[in-house]
Design a protein around this motif. Structure first.
Motif, mmCIF file in Angstrom:
data_model
loop_
_atom_site.group_PDB
_atom_site.id
_atom_site.type_symbol
_atom_site.label_atom_id
_atom_site.label_comp_id
_atom_site.label_asym_id
_atom_site.label_seq_id
_atom_site.Cartn_x
_atom_site.Cartn_y
_atom_site.Cartn_z
ATOM 1 N N UNK A 1 4.389 -9.020 -13.108
ATOM 2 C CA UNK A 1 3.538 -9.927 -13.804
ATOM 3 C C UNK A 1 2.236 -9.377 -13.906
ATOM 4 N N UNK A 2 1.583 -9.512 -15.062
ATOM 5 C CA UNK A 2 0.224 -8.874 -15.392
ATOM 6 C C UNK A 2 -0.901 -9.413 -14.379
ATOM 7 N N UNK A 3 -0.548 -10.614 -13.635
ATOM 8 C CA UNK A 3 -1.381 -11.135 -12.598
ATOM 9 C C UNK A 3 -0.826 -10.875 -11.317
ATOM 10 N N UNK A 4 0.140 -10.198 -11.028
ATOM 11 C CA UNK A 4 0.630 -9.765 -9.747
ATOM 12 C C UNK A 4 -0.448 -9.085 -9.075
ATOM 13 N N UNK A 5 -0.403 -9.026 -7.714
ATOM 14 C CA UNK A 5 -1.390 -8.469 -6.835
ATOM 15 C C UNK A 5 -1.228 -6.700 -6.813
ATOM 16 N N UNK A 6 -0.171 -6.510 -7.096
ATOM 17 C CA UNK A 6 0.186 -5.071 -7.057
ATOM 18 C C UNK A 6 0.132 -4.098 -8.508
ATOM 19 N N UNK A 7 -0.762 -3.245 -8.152
ATOM 20 C CA UNK A 7 -0.954 -2.306 -9.263
ATOM 21 C C UNK A 7 -0.353 -0.812 -9.494
ATOM 22 N N UNK A 8 0.182 -0.461 -8.244
ATOM 23 C CA UNK A 8 0.848 0.400 -8.155
ATOM 24 C C UNK A 8 2.157 0.283 -7.386
ATOM 25 N N UNK A 9 3.312 1.359 -7.628
ATOM 26 C CA UNK A 9 4.672 1.271 -6.850
ATOM 27 C C UNK A 9 4.292 1.138 -5.442
ATOM 28 N N UNK A 10 3.416 2.072 -4.943
ATOM 29 C CA UNK A 10 3.247 2.281 -3.346
ATOM 30 C C UNK A 10 2.845 1.036 -2.921
ATOM 31 N N UNK A 11 1.705 0.272 -3.716
ATOM 32 C CA UNK A 11 1.099 -1.026 -3.089
ATOM 33 C C UNK A 11 2.191 -2.121 -3.211
ATOM 34 N N UNK A 12 3.346 -1.997 -3.787
ATOM 35 C CA UNK A 12 4.274 -3.120 -3.911
ATOM 36 C C UNK A 12 5.386 -2.853 -2.828
ATOM 37 N N UNK A 13 5.452 -1.391 -2.593
ATOM 38 C CA UNK A 13 6.524 -1.163 -1.452
ATOM 39 C C UNK A 13 5.708 -1.327 -0.125
#
Length: 330
Positions: A140-152
């Motif tokens: 979602x646009x309001x999610x805290x992750x802006x990159x895939x490495x951040x999500x992982x």
């Protein structure tokens, strides 16, 4: 005299029958019975309505109907990881009046589920390969992750906390993300849905934290409702040049997902050619090409025999991938 006339009538009928067989058409074949098609054709789309596969194939159906001179009626059969179409073909007559969308899950699901008894190569007629799909990871646009490495990195620091969705267990989108997770030793929860549209609704509604899906997310990314973190294709998507490929980010995962048309086993080659010619022409119509461009999907036309050979090769690759991922049933 009457007897001689009766014998001549029989000989004439026999000669006519031999002529049909010499021409390569059985008396029961579509060529012997008349022009194909002479009634509506059913096209099964094995996903819920509203996703990219549904939209593209509806455009194809409308255009192909004009070329065939008969309606091509779309029937959605969502669920069961996309195999309801191929299962329907097992019970359908091989007369060309029931066909289905082909996708990678048709190959993969019999490997994953021992209860599925069909052979994805021998029990189908391959009509035409048409296109592939761009897969990507969206939040979602309001999610805290802006990159895939951040999500992982978040997933690694918070085992089991993230929930993510795809259009089904064993789908290309599912396995792409599982492959990525395995490279990092991640623990998270996969939520299967009936189709891309359902997955997107779940993501927007907060049921899941991210999705690994085909480009049905594109309109929502462009509208600012979703954020595209990366794509699984070998090259960046044309409309989303700022989204890196997964491989660019250092993960050796590249995914393509070709799809097309299949029918029941044993279809008449002449009927296959009629369908393939109509859908090939439909695929090259401006409206369909514009749809593919909007979805960042390539046009990858391949005739039936070449399509079948390619899928036979791919089946063995899929078998090895599932073995390495420890997803094959014991």
């Amino acid at each position: 005299m009457a007897r001689n006339k009766q014998l001549m009538t029989r000989r004439t009928a026999l000669a006519a029958g031999m002529s049909v067989l010499a021409a390569g058409a059985s008396p029961l074949s579509p060529r012997a019975q008349g022009r194909f098609p002479d009634r509506p054709i059913k096209l099964i789309i094995p996903w819920a309505a509203g996703g990219p596969a549904d939209g593209g194939f509806r455009i194809l159906a409308e255009s192909a109907a004009k070329k065939l001179g008969q309606p091509v009626v779309v029937e959605n059969k969502g669920g069961a990881a996309g195999v309801l179409g191929v299962l329907a073909l097992q019970d359908a007559k091989p007369d060309g009046y029931t066909i289905s969308q082909m996708h990678m899950g048709v190959l993969r699901q019999p490997l994953l589920n021992a209860q599925l008894r069909y052979d994805p190569i021998k029990d189908l007629t391959y009509i035409l390969q048409i296109t592939g799909f761009v897969m990507g990871v969206v939040v979602r646009a309001d999610a805290p992750w802006h990159t895939l490495p951040e999500l992982l990195a978040y997933a690694k620091a918070n085992p089991g906390k993230l929930n993510w969705g795809t259009l089904g267990i064993g789908s290309t989108q599912h396995l792409a993300m599982e492959r990525l997770g395995m490279t990092q030793g991640l623990s998270w929860t996969h939520a299967p849905y009936r189709g891309t549209a359902d997955t997107m609704r779940a993501l927007l509604g907060g049921e899941i934290d991210f999705a690994s899906e085909s480009s049905g997310w594109a309109p929502m990314v462009m509208a600012g409702k979703l954020r595209l973190l990366a794509v699984f294709t070998a090259e960046r998507a044309k409309r989303f040049p700022d989204a890196p490929t997964v491989r660019e980010l250092g993960f050796d995962v590249v995914v393509d997902s070709p799809g097309g048309l299949i029918g029941p086993r044993g279809m008449d080659p002449a009927v296959v050619k009629t369908l393939a010619d109509a859908f090939r022409a439909a695929a090259e119509e401006p409206q369909h090409l514009q749809f593919l461009d909007n979805m960042d999907q390539p046009l990858i036309l391949l005739d039936g025999s070449a399509y079948r050979d390619e899928m036979a090769r791919t089946l063995e690759e899929e078998r090895e991938l599932l073995r390495r991922l420890k997803l094959l049933p014991a």
